[in-house]
Motif scaffolding. Structure first.
Motif, PDB file in Angstrom:
ATOM      1  N   PHE A 465       0.839  -1.206   0.000  1.00  0.00           N
ATOM      2  CA  PHE A 465       0.000   0.000   0.000  1.00  0.00           C
ATOM      3  C   PHE A 465       0.868   1.248   0.000  1.00  0.00           C
ATOM      4  O   PHE A 465       1.930   1.264   0.626  1.00  0.00           O
ATOM      5  CB  PHE A 465      -0.918   0.020   1.236  1.00  0.00           C
ATOM      6  N   PHE A 466       0.391   2.239  -0.722  1.00  0.00           N
ATOM      7  CA  PHE A 466       1.014   3.561  -0.679  1.00  0.00           C
ATOM      8  C   PHE A 466       0.010   4.485  -0.005  1.00  0.00           C
ATOM      9  O   PHE A 466      -1.179   4.450  -0.330  1.00  0.00           O
ATOM     10  CB  PHE A 466       1.272   4.088  -2.088  1.00  0.00           C
ATOM     11  N   ILE A 467       0.494   5.315   0.926  1.00  0.00           N
ATOM     12  CA  ILE A 467      -0.421   6.292   1.527  1.00  0.00           C
ATOM     13  C   ILE A 467       0.194   7.699   1.482  1.00  0.00           C
ATOM     14  O   ILE A 467       1.411   7.861   1.580  1.00  0.00           O
ATOM     15  CB  ILE A 467      -0.822   5.931   2.983  1.00  0.00           C
ATOM     16  N   GLY A 468      -0.673   8.669   1.310  1.00  0.00           N
ATOM     17  CA  GLY A 468      -0.233  10.066   1.285  1.00  0.00           C
ATOM     18  C   GLY A 468      -1.446  10.970   1.335  1.00  0.00           C
ATOM     19  O   GLY A 468      -2.584  10.498   1.231  1.00  0.00           O
ATOM     20  N   ARG A 469      -1.190  12.245   1.493  1.00  0.00           N
ATOM     21  CA  ARG A 469      -2.282  13.210   1.532  1.00  0.00           C
ATOM     22  C   ARG A 469      -2.016  14.336   0.526  1.00  0.00           C
ATOM     23  O   ARG A 469      -0.851  14.709   0.315  1.00  0.00           O
ATOM     24  CB  ARG A 469      -2.416  13.820   2.937  1.00  0.00           C
ATOM     25  N   GLY A 470      -3.081  14.857  -0.054  1.00  0.00           N
ATOM     26  CA  GLY A 470      -2.939  15.976  -0.992  1.00  0.00           C
ATOM     27  C   GLY A 470      -2.081  15.578  -2.179  1.00  0.00           C
ATOM     28  O   GLY A 470      -2.250  14.514  -2.772  1.00  0.00           O
ATOM     29  N   ILE A 471      -1.111  16.416  -2.482  1.00  0.00           N
ATOM     30  CA  ILE A 471      -0.271  16.155  -3.657  1.00  0.00           C
ATOM     31  C   ILE A 471       0.516  14.842  -3.487  1.00  0.00           C
ATOM     32  O   ILE A 471       0.808  14.146  -4.463  1.00  0.00           O
ATOM     33  CB  ILE A 471       0.654  17.372  -3.912  1.00  0.00           C
ATOM     34  N   ASP A 472       0.813  14.497  -2.235  1.00  0.00           N
ATOM     35  CA  ASP A 472       1.542  13.232  -1.990  1.00  0.00           C
ATOM     36  C   ASP A 472       0.669  12.023  -2.346  1.00  0.00           C
ATOM     37  O   ASP A 472       1.179  10.982  -2.760  1.00  0.00           O
ATOM     38  CB  ASP A 472       1.977  13.134  -0.522  1.00  0.00           C
ATOM     39  N   TYR A 473      -0.622  12.171  -2.193  1.00  0.00           N
ATOM     40  CA  TYR A 473      -1.533  11.093  -2.602  1.00  0.00           C
ATOM     41  C   TYR A 473      -1.493  10.924  -4.126  1.00  0.00           C
ATOM     42  O   TYR A 473      -1.470   9.805  -4.648  1.00  0.00           O
ATOM     43  CB  TYR A 473      -2.957  11.372  -2.096  1.00  0.00           C
ATOM     44  N   ALA A 474      -1.442  12.068  -4.832  1.00  0.00           N
ATOM     45  CA  ALA A 474      -1.330  11.995  -6.309  1.00  0.00           C
ATOM     46  C   ALA A 474      -0.035  11.273  -6.694  1.00  0.00           C
ATOM     47  O   ALA A 474      -0.014  10.465  -7.633  1.00  0.00           O
ATOM     48  CB  ALA A 474      -1.369  13.399  -6.901  1.00  0.00           C
ATOM     49  N   LEU A 475       1.025  11.526  -5.959  1.00  0.00           N
ATOM     50  CA  LEU A 475       2.291  10.834  -6.238  1.00  0.00           C
ATOM     51  C   LEU A 475       2.180   9.342  -5.930  1.00  0.00           C
ATOM     52  O   LEU A 475       2.745   8.494  -6.629  1.00  0.00           O
ATOM     53  CB  LEU A 475       3.428  11.443  -5.398  1.00  0.00           C
ATOM     54  N   CYS A 476       1.445   9.030  -4.852  1.00  0.00           N
ATOM     55  CA  CYS A 476       1.218   7.616  -4.496  1.00  0.00           C
ATOM     56  C   CYS A 476       0.558   6.873  -5.656  1.00  0.00           C
ATOM     57  O   CYS A 476       0.888   5.713  -5.935  1.00  0.00           O
ATOM     58  CB  CYS A 476       0.287   7.512  -3.285  1.00  0.00           C
ATOM     59  N   MET A 477      -0.384   7.525  -6.328  1.00  0.00           N
ATOM     60  CA  MET A 477      -1.094   6.864  -7.433  1.00  0.00           C
ATOM     61  C   MET A 477      -0.099   6.467  -8.529  1.00  0.00           C
ATOM     62  O   MET A 477      -0.134   5.352  -9.053  1.00  0.00           O
ATOM     63  CB  MET A 477      -2.156   7.804  -8.025  1.00  0.00           C
ATOM     64  N   GLU A 478       0.787   7.378  -8.880  1.00  0.00           N
ATOM     65  CA  GLU A 478       1.759   7.074  -9.930  1.00  0.00           C
ATOM     66  C   GLU A 478       2.771   6.023  -9.433  1.00  0.00           C
ATOM     67  O   GLU A 478       3.124   5.088 -10.168  1.00  0.00           O
ATOM     68  CB  GLU A 478       2.476   8.364 -10.366  1.00  0.00           C
ATOM     69  N   ALA A 479       3.195   6.159  -8.175  1.00  0.00           N
ATOM     70  CA  ALA A 479       4.177   5.211  -7.634  1.00  0.00           C
ATOM     71  C   ALA A 479       3.593   3.800  -7.612  1.00  0.00           C
ATOM     72  O   ALA A 479       4.256   2.812  -7.954  1.00  0.00           O
ATOM     73  CB  ALA A 479       4.577   5.635  -6.224  1.00  0.00           C
ATOM     74  N   SER A 480       2.334   3.715  -7.226  1.00  0.00           N
ATOM     75  CA  SER A 480       1.671   2.419  -7.142  1.00  0.00           C
ATOM     76  C   SER A 480       1.504   1.800  -8.529  1.00  0.00           C
ATOM     77  O   SER A 480       1.729   0.601  -8.733  1.00  0.00           O
ATOM     78  CB  SER A 480       0.307   2.623  -6.462  1.00  0.00           C
ATOM     79  N   LEU A 481       1.128   2.637  -9.499  1.00  0.00           N
ATOM     80  CA  LEU A 481       0.983   2.143 -10.879  1.00  0.00           C
ATOM     81  C   LEU A 481       2.323   1.609 -11.387  1.00  0.00           C
ATOM     82  O   LEU A 481       2.395   0.532 -12.001  1.00  0.00           O
ATOM     83  CB  LEU A 481       0.483   3.278 -11.780  1.00  0.00           C
ATOM     84  N   LYS A 482       3.387   2.357 -11.110  1.00  0.00           N
ATOM     85  CA  LYS A 482       4.719   1.948 -11.581  1.00  0.00           C
ATOM     86  C   LYS A 482       5.084   0.578 -11.008  1.00  0.00           C
ATOM     87  O   LYS A 482       5.568  -0.299 -11.720  1.00  0.00           O
ATOM     88  CB  LYS A 482       5.727   3.011 -11.140  1.00  0.00           C
ATOM     89  N   LEU A 483       4.837   0.401  -9.707  1.00  0.00           N
ATOM     90  CA  LEU A 483       5.184  -0.875  -9.068  1.00  0.00           C
ATOM     91  C   LEU A 483       4.385  -2.029  -9.673  1.00  0.00           C
ATOM     92  O   LEU A 483       4.930  -3.083  -9.996  1.00  0.00           O
ATOM     93  CB  LEU A 483       4.951  -0.776  -7.559  1.00  0.00           C
TER      94      LEU A 483
END
Ligand code: G6P
Length: 605
Positions: A465-483
């Motif tokens: 799982f990736f967790i984040g808030r605000g812009i960090d959540y948007a980064l989590c989405m890309e990081a998770s897709l990459k993985l």
């Protein structure tokens, strides 16, 4: 999404050109490959399941010799499983062809052809298209009329390279909604899905426009509109060079492309920024007339939009609607004269993004395309286009193109902040100074080795799982897709406060939870969220900017990233996440540049 290459020329170079071309086009699909090549005055077809290398072995074993004409294809399966029968080229009667795209009305066309006595061996729409062309040619005995009529009968998207048995010295090509170029060298003509496919041989090319067809012999190129009017064409010179599409000593294109990020991000930002804000404003369309934005893309491009939405709404304080292109295109969106629709696409050919752009245009609103491939369909259709300067990206999973999208969108965000007076002169100066140094900053992140320990933790689990808030959540989405894309580990990205509303039930002893934190104002909340999962046995990997203090007992491993201005922080934060996925995929022995089931350029719905 399927790669096409064709050759006709006096140097009898077809085999080499086709196989080199297919290697370059493999990023578009790699389920199966095939060629149709002129041998002893007849067209011989050789196909193979799997990658281009398995076709190569087959060709060697068969003793196929050099030839003056051939067409070839590497496939990403849409209709029918990836096997030899479904692979291209297809043949019906006296017609052989390769196809990229989808003929949406193929079921009806097939039924009509069956009534005429045609039978089909494959499950593909492409074999049906071949039958249609053969049937029309039997009727008209005129290739122009045949192609014009076939074009009118096909619904959907297509790029074809075609050979007729009674004209084996000529290639025919036709396109709609799928790209096709024609390239030139003395007495040698090429047709291909994109420029890199033929770059080893020539950098001179022209683009076929929507619904055009071309007649290609070794001496002449004729391009016709659907109405049969021949047109003049301009020969363009490709800006890229052969080294741009080679690995240059890196194990994978993905790693090479991550290592190019410092340079391409810096070049993209400096190109638009020039000597400062007034240059930036003059190099972008006049943004002051818009009060609302729609941002649209697919996959990583959409996640770049998500980062931009967070940034633009919080900083410039204007409303941004975010849409997945495949959803937007079937909506009845509420657009006004004050809306700017921004579509983002690396390839500039993604079918859903292109359709969204067309829908916006039908609604009479202004459109801006952020595109990497010069002259691509999306770039040509939008009212305004701003190019990212990432250069050719070969690895299927995007890295450097995504980074340049975020970089350019951040500059657009900054421009809106200037227009709406939401950023001070002092902050602008700080941002400009940081941009001047961004190549250095990113080089330090790229060359950092902090990711290996974290990668080992992640690689042992099948759920992350990736967790984040605000812009960090948007980064989590890309990081998770990459993985997910390259390591095949199931991963989900969650707003950090949301995990406890159900999904936390999946956290077990050791489950890796990767927390991204770049903002001081949400640090305490993030610490609480990390504690919640830690208490349930999770292994916490925290990726935080250097200014943020996180107690040692909260995480199992920390990756520290440089602190940047909030307009630029997303760019520096994503790099370690890309490298982390890369390391995990390496540990798992995955096919990093060509992950299973994927294709880079998705030209079908
Ligand atoms: C495919 C690729 C993704 C990419 C998406 C959008 O799914 O695998 O990496 O983000 O298409 O592509 P585009 O060319 O429009 O940016």
């Amino acid at each position: 999404m399927c790669g096409i290459v064709g050759y006709v020329g006096k140097n009898k170079n077809a085999m080499k050109v086709l196989m080199d071309g297919l290697q370059c086009l493999e990023y578009r699909g790699y389920d199966s490959a095939g060629i149709a090549i002129l041998q002893n005055e007849t067209i011989e077809i050789i196909k193979s399941k799997g990658k281009v290398s398995s076709l190569s072995h087959k060709l060697k074993a068969k003793g196929i010799v050099e030839s003056e004409l051939g067409i070839a294809h590497t496939r990403w399966a849409t209709h029918g499983i990836p096997n030899e029968i479904n692979s291209h080229p297809h043949r019906q009667g006296s017609v052989t062809l390769v196809h990229n795209g989808i003929i949406e009305n193929y079921t009806q066309l097939k039924a009509d052809l069956v009534l005429q006595g045609y039978s089909f061996t494959s499950d593909t729409d492409s074999e049906v298209a071949c039958g249609v062309i053969d049937s029309l040619y039997k009727q008209y005995r005129d290739k122009h009329k045949t192609l014009q009529q076939a074009n009118a009968m096909f619904r959907g998207s297509f790029a074809f390279a075609i050979v007729f048995d009674d004209d084996i010295k000529t290639l025919y090509a036709m396109r709609r909604n799928s790209p096709l170029i024609v390239a030139f060298k003395e007495d040698e003509i090429y047709v291909a899905s994109d420029v890199p496919a033929i770059l080893k041989y020539t950098n001179k090319y022209t683009l076929l426009e929507q619904d055009e067809y071309a007649v290609l012999t070794k001496h002449e190129v004729e391009i016709y509109s659907l109405q049969g009017t021949r047109r003049e064409y301009e020969i363009k010179t490709a800006a890229m060079e052969v080294v741009d599409i080679q690995k240059e000593g890196f194990d994978h294109f993905m790693l090479k492309e991550i290592h190019e990020e410092p340079k391409v991000v810096s070049e993209t930002m400096r190109f638009y920024l020039g000597d400062g804000i007034s240059d930036l404003m003059s190099r972008l369309p006049d943004l002051s007339i818009y009060k609302e934005l729609y941002m649209i893309g697919c996959g990583s491009a959409m996640y770049a939009c998500m980062v931009a939405k967070s940034l633009i709404e919080s900083k410039a304080r204007i409303k941004v609607e975010l849409e997945v292109a495949s959803e937007f295109r079937y909506k009845n969106p509420i657009l006004t004269k004050e809306t700017l629709v921004i579509v983002v696409s690396q390839s500039g050919e993604t079918a859903d993004t292109l359709a969204s752009l067309q829908l916006a245009k039908e609604n009479n609103v202004d459109t801006l395309a952020i595109v990497n491939v010069v002259g691509s369909s999306i770039a040509r259709e939008a009212k305004y286009v701003c190019y990212t300067l990432a250069g050719p990206e070969i690895a299927v999973a995007t890295t450097k193109a995504y980074c340049t999208q975020v970089a350019l969108l951040s500059l657009i965000g900054l421009s809106f902040s200037v227009i709406y007076q939401k950023v001070s002169k002092k902050e602008i100066e700080e941002i400009i100074n940081e941009i001047k140094n961004i190549e250095n900053t990113l080089s330090n992140v790229v060359n950092d080795g902090q990711y290996e320990v974290a990668a080992k933790i992640i690689s042992k689990f099948s759920n992350v799982f990736f967790i984040g808030r605000g812009i960090d959540y948007a980064l989590c989405m890309e990081a998770s897709l990459k993985l997910k894309e390259i390591s095949y580990i199931h991963s989900e990205a969650y707003p950090a406060g949301e995990l406890k509303h159900g999904t936390i039930s999946l956290v077990e002893k050791g489950t890796p939870v990767i927390a991204i934190i770049t903002q001081q104002n949400i640090l305490e909340k993030m610490i609480s969220n990390m504690k919640e999962v830690k208490a349930r046995g999770a292994s916490i990997i925290v990726i935080a900017s250097e200014d943020l203090e996180v107690d040692l007992d909260i995480f199992d491993y920390r990756i520290t990233i440089p602190k940047s201005n909030s307009y630029l922080q997303a760019i520096t934060a994503i790099v370690p996440l890309q490298l982390l996925s890369y390391q995990v995929a390496m540990l798992k022995g995955c096919d990093i540049d060509q992950p299973r089931n994927l294709a880079k350029s998705v030209t079908v719905e």
